[in-house]
Enzyme design. Structure first.
Site, mmCIF file in Angstrom:
data_model
loop_
_atom_site.group_PDB
_atom_site.id
_atom_site.type_symbol
_atom_site.label_atom_id
_atom_site.label_comp_id
_atom_site.label_asym_id
_atom_site.label_seq_id
_atom_site.Cartn_x
_atom_site.Cartn_y
_atom_site.Cartn_z
ATOM 1 N N LYS A 279 0.837 -1.198 0.000
ATOM 2 C CA LYS A 279 0.000 0.000 0.000
ATOM 3 C C LYS A 279 0.873 1.249 0.000
ATOM 4 O O LYS A 279 1.999 1.213 0.480
ATOM 5 C CB LYS A 279 -0.874 0.021 1.261
ATOM 6 C CG LYS A 279 -1.996 -0.984 1.291
ATOM 7 C CD LYS A 279 -2.800 -0.850 2.583
ATOM 8 C CE LYS A 279 -3.929 -1.872 2.637
ATOM 9 N NZ LYS A 279 -4.959 -1.671 1.622
ATOM 10 N N ARG A 353 -10.034 -11.737 1.854
ATOM 11 C CA ARG A 353 -10.789 -12.856 1.267
ATOM 12 C C ARG A 353 -9.987 -14.152 1.290
ATOM 13 O O ARG A 353 -10.551 -15.238 1.362
ATOM 14 C CB ARG A 353 -11.263 -12.474 -0.141
ATOM 15 C CG ARG A 353 -10.173 -12.190 -1.128
ATOM 16 C CD ARG A 353 -10.644 -11.362 -2.317
ATOM 17 N NE ARG A 353 -10.884 -9.967 -1.967
ATOM 18 C CZ ARG A 353 -11.273 -9.025 -2.825
ATOM 19 N NH1 ARG A 353 -11.478 -9.328 -4.099
ATOM 20 N NH2 ARG A 353 -11.466 -7.804 -2.425
HETATM 21 N N1 BES Z 1 -8.158 -3.845 4.533
HETATM 22 C C1 BES Z 1 -8.296 -3.422 3.186
HETATM 23 C C2 BES Z 1 -9.590 -2.664 2.908
HETATM 24 C C3 BES Z 1 -9.804 -1.359 3.619
HETATM 25 C C4 BES Z 1 -9.491 -0.169 3.004
HETATM 26 C C5 BES Z 1 -10.380 -1.315 4.864
HETATM 27 C C6 BES Z 1 -9.723 1.026 3.631
HETATM 28 C C7 BES Z 1 -10.623 -0.117 5.513
HETATM 29 C C8 BES Z 1 -10.298 1.061 4.884
HETATM 30 C C9 BES Z 1 -8.266 -4.635 2.263
HETATM 31 O O1 BES Z 1 -7.470 -5.684 2.665
HETATM 32 C C10 BES Z 1 -7.746 -4.185 0.956
HETATM 33 O O2 BES Z 1 -6.608 -3.828 0.893
HETATM 34 N N2 BES Z 1 -8.603 -4.202 -0.059
HETATM 35 C C11 BES Z 1 -8.230 -3.813 -1.361
HETATM 36 C C12 BES Z 1 -8.854 -4.794 -2.329
HETATM 37 C C13 BES Z 1 -8.345 -4.681 -3.712
HETATM 38 C C14 BES Z 1 -6.904 -5.138 -3.774
HETATM 39 C C15 BES Z 1 -9.216 -5.535 -4.580
HETATM 40 C C16 BES Z 1 -8.742 -2.416 -1.612
HETATM 41 O O3 BES Z 1 -9.834 -2.064 -1.137
HETATM 42 O O4 BES Z 1 -8.046 -1.655 -2.277
HETATM 43 MN MN MN Z 2 -5.483 -5.478 1.979
#
Ligand code: BES
Ligand code: MN
Ligand code: ZN
Length: 505
Positions: A279, A353
């Protein structure tokens, strides 16, 4: 804070302050207040400060008795206009009122039930929501501060005052204590940083609850998870030095051993860096709350245990960090899940997931659930779609989704359904595996749920709650102070109580 019931005539009520609600744009004060005032605070109705008080939503007016009295203070709490009233208005106003009492270091706060007169709801519901809002609105997390801390533990007691008996009140105190404690636990865990709330700490917390309430408790480490074939969970966990924990708890009151359980599954990523699909640095610190799904399950079990709810309830919490590392799983890897299905990893940041699919399929195989609900901070897309006050709700059983949505609303936990049409699966078709863990950017929340759906048989009514938005309040919401919300606990406790084991959802 302690709850007490004071029953009897006005002359028996005392405290540092008494709360009364008032409506905006009405010529006179509410009857209950006038009646009490006639006998206990005759100075009140002609007080000139009232002229400047409009009783807008959560507007407060603190008045002082000019002479020695059973209550030296009266705190008027605005509710706004009658036509705009809702339980949420009441919760917000009550939270702001008790916070004012804390600021003033008032120890004993009285809340007469006649203050609720004219609100179109049953009295037990009104008292419950006010007490919940008081308990939750005073929440703060200051464990890690060593200086400049405001340590006021006021109010110390809240007296519910009534002239006649209140048959529901003691059970209600117990309920409010149990549920608000569960929520506080969920908030504490989501707020505390990832160096403290590790998978190990989650397991300790689970063990504490299990032993306090006589629940069964098991925890699998990485080796055991590998042995059980939990390839998704292992893939995520193998990149972290912090030992992973797959936690299983079971609340099974005697005699219910043969009841198909209600299973709760919570995402327990104690820190989400994104892994190799790392990230951006900005706001990455927020990802300490990526275990809020698991925290809500723990909070729910805490309440269920305390309330001794006569239902069989199982909690499954896969807990691990998601880190980049020499051993971390990589984009392109193909992972064999516990269910036997193979997944092509496109993004290691879609780790939720990857661990939840194993938790769901493990729960299905082991428990044959009557109902299954998972909570997860799964997708940033959910925050974009619904904001931070409404959770995404998806699943394979419309009746269950409607039940959850309807139960949550009066409790202040809002859910909104998103569709799960079969064609969404086309986005995650893979050339090398059964499917991919990520599609294009479109419909991110739905795709996440579509992925999970592959692991739940149609015969098990299942709901997936995406709490990525609701987990954290960016600004103060009254009974949810800025920060972790504990979202989900109230609805889940209510779902468990309302659930008729023989009749499905
Ligand atoms: N934990 C994150 C999602 C999240 C984002 C929770 C902001 C709370 C606030 C999750 O693991 C994630 O990184 N999701 C990705 C999915 C994508 C790679 C399909 C996302 O939302 O960017
Ligand atoms: Mn994630
Ligand atoms: Zn995550």
């Amino acid at each position: 804070m302690e709850w007490k019931h004071v029953e009897g005539s006005f002359s028996r009520w005392t405290g540092d302050v008494i709360l009364f609600f008032a409506w905006q744009d009405e010529d006179s004060l509410p009857d209950g207040l006038l009646r009490w005032g006639d006998s206990e605070a005759p100075w009140l109705k002609d007080n000139r400060a009232l002229k400047d008080f409009r009783a807008k939503k959560s507007e407060l007016l603190l008045l002082y008795s000019p002479t020695e009295a059973r209550f030296p203070r009266v705190l008027l709490v605005g509710l706004g206009k009658r036509k705009d009233w809702s339980l949420e208005v009441l919760r917000h106003a009550t939270a702001m009122a008790v916070r004012r009492c804390r600021d003033l270091s008032l120890e004993r706060v009285a809340l007469p039930v006649l203050a609720f007169d004219g609100m179109p709801e049953d009295q037990d519901v009104l008292v419950r929501e006010a007490l919940m809002a008081a308990a939750l609105g005073l929440y703060r997390y200051d464990e890690l501060k060593t200086r400049d801390v405001e340590k006021s533990d006021c109010p110390k007691a809240l007296f519910v005052c009534s002239e006649g008996p209140l048959p529901f009140v003691h059970e209600l105190f117990h309920e409010v204590d149990a549920v608000s404690n569960g929520i506080r636990l969920a908030r504490d865990l989501a707020t505390a940083p990832a160096n403290l709330v590790t998978p190990t700490r989650m397991a300790q917390e689970a063990a504490r609850i299990a032993s306090a309430y006589g629940m069964a408790f098991e925890v699998f480490d990485l080796d055991k998870a590998r042995e059980l074939g939990m390839g998704g969970f292992v893939a995520v966990a193998q990149g972290s030095r912090e030992p992973a924990r797959f936690i299983v708890m079971e609340h099974c009151p005697r005699g219910l051993e043969n009841q198909a359980p209600l299973v709760l599954v919570g995402k327990g990523i104690t820190f989400d860096t994104g892994g190799i699909s790392i990230k951006p640095a900005a706001k990455m610190e927020d990802m300490k709350h990526d275990m809020a799904g698991a925290a809500a399950v723990l909070g729910t079990l805490e309440a269920v245990g305390r309330l001794k709810i006569p239902r069989r309830v199982v909690g499954v919490m896969p807990c691990t960090e998601n880190m980049p590392d020499g051993r971390a799983y990589k984009p392109g890897d193909v992972i064999k899940t516990h269910a036997g299905l193979t997944v092509e990893v496109i993004s290691t940041d879609a780790e939720g997931r990857m661990i939840l699919c194993d938790a769901l399929s493990y729960a299905v195989a082991r428990y044959q659930p009557a109902l299954m609900v998972d909570l997860a901070t799964l997708t940033g897309a959910c925050v974009i779609a619904l904001g931070d006050r409404v959770a995404g709700l998806l699943g394979n059983n419309d009746a269950l989704l409607t039940t959850i949505q309807n139960l949550g609303k009066p409790l202040g936990e809002l859910y909104w359904p998103l569709p799960l049409y079969d064609f969404y699966f086309e986005d995650i078709k893979s050339d090398v595996a059964d499917f991919k863990n990520v599609g294009e950017r479109k419909a991110g929340t739905i795709i996440g749920a579509m992925f999970l759906k592959q692991f739940v048989p149609e015969s098990v009514p299942w709901a997936h709650v995406d709490i990525a938005g609701t987990v954290w309040a960016d600004k103060d919401l009254g009974w949810i102070p800025k920060g972790a919300s504990g979202f989900g606990v109230r609805t889940l406790v209510q779902l468990i109580r309302a659930w008729k084991p023989d009749k499905g959802a």
